[in-house]
Design an enzyme around this catalytic site. Structure first.
Site, PDB file in Angstrom:
ATOM      1  N   CYS A   1       0.829  -1.211   0.000  1.00  0.00           N
ATOM      2  CA  CYS A   1       0.000   0.000   0.000  1.00  0.00           C
ATOM      3  C   CYS A   1       0.863   1.261   0.000  1.00  0.00           C
ATOM      4  CB  CYS A   1      -0.908  -0.066   1.234  1.00  0.00           C
ATOM      5  SG  CYS A   1      -1.585   1.491   1.777  1.00  0.00           S
TER       6      CYS A   1
ATOM      7  N   CYS B   1       0.254   3.657   2.874  1.00  0.00           N
ATOM      8  CA  CYS B   1       0.798   3.046   4.103  1.00  0.00           C
ATOM      9  C   CYS B   1       2.300   3.305   4.192  1.00  0.00           C
ATOM     10  CB  CYS B   1       0.544   1.540   4.125  1.00  0.00           C
ATOM     11  SG  CYS B   1      -1.192   1.061   4.070  1.00  0.00           S
TER      12      CYS B   1
END
Length: 108
Positions: A25, A28
């Site tokens: 991600c 992230c």
């Protein structure tokens, strides 16, 4: 582990901040590199929360993902010591906004 975070949160009378992330991600990775490493963020979150990062695809992550209906990454969860959700935010945030999110979670 999540159980250890719960025990610590109960012992210290704090909320748990759980970063529900995945390795692939991009937001992230942004949070890990730019927000969680920010000194003001670290000081605030370490003072007010029991902090835990959980990869939603490894270890206890899949079970926690189902338990908390994590559908997007990152999902930023604020939980009490019993594991009840007090606040939920999805998506990467800049450091200044991230501290405000924590302040709001403490008021819920």
């Amino acid at each position: 582990t999540f159980a250890e975070a719960q025990a610590k949160a109960k012992r210290e009378n704090k909320l748990i901040f759980m970063d529900a992330y995945t390795s692939w991600c991009a937001p992230c990775r942004f949070m890990a590199a730019n927000v969680f490493t920010d000194q003001s963020v670290g000081e605030y979150y370490n003072a007010h929360f029991v902090n835990i990062k959980v990869d939603m695809e490894k270890g206890e992550g899949p079970d926690l993902s189902r338990r908390y209906s994590v559908m997007a990454y990152p999902t930023l969860l604020f939980l009490d010591g019993n594991g009840e959700v007090k606040s939920r935010v999805m998506g990467g945030k800049p450091a200044s906004e991230f501290i405000a999110i924590g302040q709001k979670a403490l008021k819920n």
